[in-house]
Design an enzyme around this catalytic site. Structure first.
Site, PDB file in Angstrom:
ATOM      1  N   THR A 291      38.208  10.056  62.282  1.00 53.60           N
ATOM      2  CA  THR A 291      39.010   9.101  61.515  1.00 53.60           C
ATOM      3  C   THR A 291      39.855   9.892  60.532  1.00 53.60           C
ATOM      4  O   THR A 291      39.423  10.950  60.068  1.00 53.60           O
ATOM      5  CB  THR A 291      38.111   8.104  60.743  1.00 53.60           C
ATOM      6  OG1 THR A 291      38.875   7.466  59.718  1.00 53.60           O
ATOM      7  CG2 THR A 291      36.941   8.804  60.072  1.00 53.60           C
TER       8      THR A 291
ATOM      9  N   CYS B 292      46.353   7.245  61.801  1.00 48.58           N
ATOM     10  CA  CYS B 292      45.120   6.462  61.892  1.00 48.58           C
ATOM     11  C   CYS B 292      44.694   6.561  63.342  1.00 48.58           C
ATOM     12  O   CYS B 292      45.533   6.430  64.245  1.00 48.58           O
ATOM     13  CB  CYS B 292      45.351   5.014  61.478  1.00 48.58           C
ATOM     14  SG  CYS B 292      43.937   3.949  61.800  1.00 48.58           S
TER      15      CYS B 292
END
Length: 229
Positions: free
Chosen positions: A83, A196
């Protein structure tokens, strides 16, 4: 081959892409029945998201630090945080372990520099777009970072949490992201960071007139480089 320790689940949608890409890359390079040596610890994202929303980053960092330590004890030789946003707490993770963490922004910056791009637009969560923990890593490599305006940042963030993290891909959201990308390009962006790990589910290279840097792909391939070096 080194054993990769993957901290996943944020969201599991993108973590599954990491697992697939890493194994496909190992198979491509080594052939035969080869696959990656890796450990995956998938957290409950609802718990992590609550910490994010409340600004309780230390609690989130301690949680992921414990996860990293368990991966190290299990045999992982380096850590990959699957992430972008949670690299905000990398210091808490590094304090808990004796093995390195492969930073997603450093890997992305190195890839961008090879492309001779000096100005990029950054899409991601509001935390990633607005705070310094991520942009500073890119900018320290001599790359200028542009972000969307406030209302666009709000919408980009909303799509990530309310759609992409749930595996919900909407054409209307793709069209909106494409408009945001176009405005960044008009402002001088020579490339776009998909900052992202879920955005690559929505936006592909054909959706942008300038190069797209998918951090999930870049990070996964760099993980294989580190495992096989």
């Amino acid at each position: 081959m080194k054993t990769i320790g993957l901290i996943g689940g944020m969201s599991w949608e993108s973590s599954s892409a990491y697992y697939q890409m890493i194994n496909e890359e190992v198979k491509k390079r080594l052939g035969g029945l080869h696959s990656a040596k890796c450990l995956l610890y998938s957290v409950d994202f609802a718990e992590v998201e609550r910490y994010q929303a409340r600004g309780e980053w230390e609690k989130a960092g301690m949680l992921l630090g414990d996860v990293a330590l368990s991966l190290e004890k299990g045999g992982a030789e380096f850590i990959v945080i699957c992430t972008n946003t949670m690299h905000k707490v990398i210091e808490y993770i590094e304090e808990k372990i004796n093995i390195p963490v492969l930073h997603i922004a450093e890997a992305t910056a190195a890839h961008i520099k090879k492309s001779n791009v000096s100005t990029v637009g950054l899409l991601g969560t509001k935390f990633t777009m607005e705070q310094d923990f991520y942009k500073s890593r890119i900018e320290s490599n001599g790359i200028k970072v542009l972000v969307p305006d406030l209302s666009e940042r709000d919408m980009v963030h909303k799509v990530i949490y309310e759609e992409l993290c749930l595996g919900n891909i909407q054409q209307a959201s793709r069209d909106y992201y494409k408009k945001v990308i176009k405005r960044l390009v008009d402002s001088g962006a020579e490339g776009i960071i998909l900052g992202c790990t879920e955005i690559g589910m929505l936006i592909k290279q054909e959706d942008s007139e300038v190069p797209v840097f998918d951090t999930t792909v870049i990070h996964a391939i760099e993980s294989v480089n580190a495992a096989l070096e």
